[in-house]
Design a protein around this motif. Structure first.
Motif, PDB file in Angstrom:
ATOM      1  N   VAL A  27       2.342  -6.267 -10.637  1.00  0.00           N
ATOM      2  CA  VAL A  27       1.953  -5.511  -9.430  1.00  0.00           C
ATOM      3  C   VAL A  27       3.290  -4.868  -8.875  1.00  0.00           C
ATOM      4  CG1 VAL A  27       0.968  -5.634  -6.971  1.00  0.00           C
ATOM      5  CG2 VAL A  27       0.200  -7.003  -8.642  1.00  0.00           C
ATOM      6  N   THR A  28       3.166  -3.572  -8.870  1.00  0.00           N
ATOM      7  CA  THR A  28       4.517  -2.812  -8.218  1.00  0.00           C
ATOM      8  C   THR A  28       4.146  -2.184  -7.092  1.00  0.00           C
ATOM      9  OG1 THR A  28       4.934  -2.225 -10.690  1.00  0.00           O
ATOM     10  CG2 THR A  28       6.047  -1.018  -8.819  1.00  0.00           C
ATOM     11  N   VAL A  29       4.938  -2.385  -6.084  1.00  0.00           N
ATOM     12  CA  VAL A  29       4.643  -1.775  -4.786  1.00  0.00           C
ATOM     13  C   VAL A  29       5.820  -1.051  -4.551  1.00  0.00           C
ATOM     14  CG1 VAL A  29       4.855  -2.766  -2.197  1.00  0.00           C
ATOM     15  CG2 VAL A  29       3.963  -4.273  -4.133  1.00  0.00           C
ATOM     16  N   PHE A  30       5.456   0.153  -3.944  1.00  0.00           N
ATOM     17  CA  PHE A  30       6.364   1.223  -3.668  1.00  0.00           C
ATOM     18  C   PHE A  30       6.351   1.551  -2.385  1.00  0.00           C
ATOM     19  CE2 PHE A  30       4.317   2.105  -7.856  1.00  0.00           C
ATOM     20  CZ  PHE A  30       5.514   2.566  -8.501  1.00  0.00           C
ATOM     21  N   TYR A  31       7.638   1.570  -1.700  1.00  0.00           N
ATOM     22  CA  TYR A  31       7.778   1.524  -0.072  1.00  0.00           C
ATOM     23  C   TYR A  31       8.154   3.119   0.157  1.00  0.00           C
ATOM     24  CZ  TYR A  31       8.050  -3.406  -0.405  1.00  0.00           C
ATOM     25  OH  TYR A  31       7.744  -4.706  -0.668  1.00  0.00           O
TER      26      TYR A  31
END
Length: 69
Positions: A27-31
């Motif tokens: 899971v990659t979270v982009f801020y």
């Protein structure tokens, strides 16, 4: 005469790998400020739950789930 090539019919390249006991989901979270954070899960449902929880935050722009090995 053209050669006919069969497709993989929806199977990923990891689906045929008999060396692995289970699949891994990243899971990659982009801020919004351009930062990134990634976490790996063995269970896809847990990965989807984490991504769903992160999307609730106003500082998160998007999330992505991909199968890794």
């Amino acid at each position: 005469m053209a050669k006919i090539v069969k497709g993989r019919q929806g199977k990923s390249r990891f689906g045929r790998d008999k060396r692995r006991k289970h699949h891994h989901w990243q899971v990659t979270v982009f801020y919004r400020d351009g930062e990134r954070f990634a976490r790996v899960y063995i269970d896809r449902a847990k990965a989807e739950g984490f991504a769903h929880r992160q999307k609730k935050s106003p500082v998160v722009r998007s999330t992505r789930i991909q199968e890794v090995n």
